[in-house]
Design a protein around this motif. Structure first.
Motif, PDB file in Angstrom:
ATOM      1  N   VAL A 174      37.799  55.931  23.389  1.00  0.00           N
ATOM      2  CA  VAL A 174      36.807  56.743  24.317  1.00  0.00           C
ATOM      3  C   VAL A 174      35.333  56.325  24.556  1.00  0.00           C
ATOM      4  N   VAL A 175      35.030  55.858  25.304  1.00  0.00           N
ATOM      5  CA  VAL A 175      33.905  55.242  25.616  1.00  0.00           C
ATOM      6  C   VAL A 175      32.616  56.012  26.180  1.00  0.00           C
ATOM      7  N   ASN A 176      33.079  57.058  26.938  1.00  0.00           N
ATOM      8  CA  ASN A 176      32.422  58.133  27.704  1.00  0.00           C
ATOM      9  C   ASN A 176      33.045  59.424  27.829  1.00  0.00           C
ATOM     10  N   GLN A 177      32.457  60.661  28.032  1.00  0.00           N
ATOM     11  CA  GLN A 177      32.813  61.825  27.941  1.00  0.00           C
ATOM     12  C   GLN A 177      32.975  62.511  29.307  1.00  0.00           C
ATOM     13  N   THR A 202      42.900  65.058  19.615  1.00  0.00           N
ATOM     14  CA  THR A 202      41.458  65.239  20.162  1.00  0.00           C
ATOM     15  C   THR A 202      41.084  63.934  20.789  1.00  0.00           C
ATOM     16  N   ASN A 203      40.016  63.946  21.358  1.00  0.00           N
ATOM     17  CA  ASN A 203      39.240  62.993  22.131  1.00  0.00           C
ATOM     18  C   ASN A 203      38.887  61.864  21.063  1.00  0.00           C
ATOM     19  N   THR A 204      38.788  62.397  19.893  1.00  0.00           N
ATOM     20  CA  THR A 204      38.081  61.456  18.870  1.00  0.00           C
ATOM     21  C   THR A 204      39.197  61.095  17.789  1.00  0.00           C
ATOM     22  N   HIS A 205      40.079  61.966  17.367  1.00  0.00           N
ATOM     23  CA  HIS A 205      41.028  61.573  16.522  1.00  0.00           C
ATOM     24  C   HIS A 205      42.351  62.151  16.479  1.00  0.00           C
ATOM     25  N   LEU A 206      43.178  62.141  15.600  1.00  0.00           N
ATOM     26  CA  LEU A 206      44.467  62.496  15.528  1.00  0.00           C
ATOM     27  C   LEU A 206      44.509  63.169  14.151  1.00  0.00           C
ATOM     28  N   ASP A 256      34.656  65.793  35.698  1.00  0.00           N
ATOM     29  CA  ASP A 256      35.698  66.244  34.957  1.00  0.00           C
ATOM     30  C   ASP A 256      36.968  65.435  35.345  1.00  0.00           C
ATOM     31  N   ASP A 257      36.911  64.268  35.707  1.00  0.00           N
ATOM     32  CA  ASP A 257      37.978  63.272  36.127  1.00  0.00           C
ATOM     33  C   ASP A 257      38.292  62.561  34.764  1.00  0.00           C
ATOM     34  N   MET A 258      39.156  61.604  34.822  1.00  0.00           N
ATOM     35  CA  MET A 258      39.554  60.733  33.623  1.00  0.00           C
ATOM     36  C   MET A 258      39.565  59.296  34.187  1.00  0.00           C
ATOM     37  N   ILE A 259      39.031  58.331  33.447  1.00  0.00           N
ATOM     38  CA  ILE A 259      39.248  56.724  33.947  1.00  0.00           C
ATOM     39  C   ILE A 259      39.904  56.281  32.823  1.00  0.00           C
ATOM     40  N   LYS A 291      34.021  54.403  38.373  1.00  0.00           N
ATOM     41  CA  LYS A 291      32.850  55.265  38.146  1.00  0.00           C
ATOM     42  C   LYS A 291      32.280  55.785  39.485  1.00  0.00           C
ATOM     43  N   GLN A 292      32.079  55.195  40.491  1.00  0.00           N
ATOM     44  CA  GLN A 292      31.563  55.749  41.773  1.00  0.00           C
ATOM     45  C   GLN A 292      32.451  56.816  42.262  1.00  0.00           C
TER      46      GLN A 292
END
Length: 431
Positions: free
Chosen positions: A310-313, A237-241, A415-418, A409-410
């Protein structure tokens, strides 16, 4: 604290620092470390330890081990490198960084020895960590190797167990240009009669470890002989395994939730669990509940950062310190599990990495923001942009990490990913 900043300035400027100047700061023997430690009454002989080496995964594995011992109620030291934001991240007890005052006092006290011995930045930092752990009377310290193993400054300890995570190409100019040569350097931490665990068996290197263990009489454990990932047992997941592992010898299934959520952590966890089994057999009181609770809270217990963080959703923004061929391969495999519309990659490298080997691993359909960390070893961003273009990677050059991240960021939709990766220093400046 002004005095603390002055102390750091002294350390960074007076002592050769590998992260800044590279090879010229690397010492090819343990003489300076031994001399420094003798000057302070050999603190490394006053506490128990576990020694962790490897190309990738040694930092994560060290933090997992520290979390487990801490959760089990032991006063646990943790020495790692490099730091991301604050020098004191390198030296922790139960997740708390060493105090600014200790850094100031130790450096002041060591100034005559610094003049006499002329140590590197890393050599002095190792002595500082060992002194802190001895002074605070830790029950155990998890000690991460800086570079290699055999002649790394940390290799003066006699640990309870040794762990070697993964072997891949990194620092070839110092450690050798074949995997067996690099493995030979890492195997240098295997000590006479001390159990050693290899997290990841690799066909090119396994014999190096078998021979070293035989020569030293060290019991050798390959983690993949003791643990196996259950089919479809790893969920990301975005937060854990979510991990489901089979203990092969006991034929028991174990479920763990790991708050470090790169899929590549599965191999690291197996190595960590094998070390814990050895320590349990040696009388350390660690329960299954201690292990599962610790693995679910590694970041909170130890303060680990920069591992698929993950620092931003929206947009999903992930930072990872992966920087060599094996590390980037793992990041790219992890990307396949992510859902996004467009991918934006902020990246930069240091000059002594094999950038030409790494660039072909990156996806051709991402938007790139090439940048340079603010240190002398950093690869020029314009040069990197030109190198990347030759591999079909299209992007622009930015003079700093912050400029590149701001541009990403700009341009990114929600719905993208950085993804920010390429070196510890890129991640540190992004944070």
């Amino acid at each position: 604290m002004q005095k603390y900043q002055e102390t750091l300035d002294f350390l960074f400027q007076r002592l050769p620092m590998f992260t800044k100047v590279g090879e010229s700061a690397f010492r090819k023997d343990l003489d300076n470390t031994i001399a420094l430690l003798e000057a302070i009454d050999n603190p490394h002989k006053k506490f128990k330890s576990i020694h962790v080496a490897g190309t990738n995964g040694k930092g994560s594995s060290s933090h997992m081990l520290a979390a487990i011992f801490q959760q089990a109620g032991y006063k646990t030291g943790l020495y790692t490198s490099p730091h991301l934001l604050d020098f004191r991240e390198r030296i922790k007890i139960n997740g708390q960084m060493v105090s600014e005052q200790f850094v100031i006092d130790f450096t002041e006290r060591m100034k005559p020895e610094i003049e006499k011995i002329n140590p590197s930045f890393f050599e002095l930092t190792v002595a500082m960590a060992f002194e802190h752990f001895a002074t605070e009377q830790v029950d155990i310290a998890i000690i991460e190797v800086g570079l290699g193993g055999r002649i790394d400054s940390t290799n003066v300890i006699t640990p309870e167990a040794s762990l070697i995570t993964n072997i891949s190409y990194d620092h070839k100019n110092l450690l050798g240009d074949t995997l067996p040569l690099i493995a030979g350097e890492k195997a240098g931490i295997i000590k006479a009669g001390i159990p050693a665990v290899i997290s990841e068996r690799q066909s090119e290197t396994k014999d190096v470890f078998i021979q070293k263990a035989a020569a030293t009489g060290a019991p050798l454990h390959f983690a993949d002989e003791e643990w196996m990932g259950a089919a479809n047992g790893t969920k990301i997941t975005n937060t854990h395994l979510d991990l489901t592992l089979l203990n092969i010898r006991k034929q028991e299934t174990r479920h763990y939730k790991l708050d470090l959520n790169g899929q590549y952590q599965e191999k690291n966890v197996m190595g960590v669990l094998s070390v814990v089994q050895i320590m349990q057999q040696r009388g350390w009181q660690i329960t299954e509940e201690h292990i599962s609770t610790a693995l679910a809270h590694v970041k909170r217990l130890t303060g680990l950062r920069g591992r698929w963080e993950v620092v931003n959703q929206h947009p999903l923004t992930v930072l990872d310190v992966g920087h060599n061929e094996a590390g980037i391969i793992e990041i790219m495999q992890q990307l396949r599990h992510m859902t996004y519309t467009s991918l934006h990659i902020v990246t930069g490298f240091v000059k002594d990495k094999e950038v030409e080997k790494v660039l072909p691993l990156f996806p051709g359909n991402a938007h790139y923001y090439f940048c340079k960390a603010q240190l002398p070893r950093a690869l020029d961003e314009v040069t990197l942009t030109e190198m990347a273009a030759a591999h079909g990677l299209d992007g622009k050059a930015y003079p700093t990490v912050q400029h590149a991240l701001q541009a990403a960021k700009q341009h990114a939709e929600k719905d993208d990913m950085i993804l920010v990766c390429g070196s510890c220093f890129i991640v540190a400046e992004a944070l």
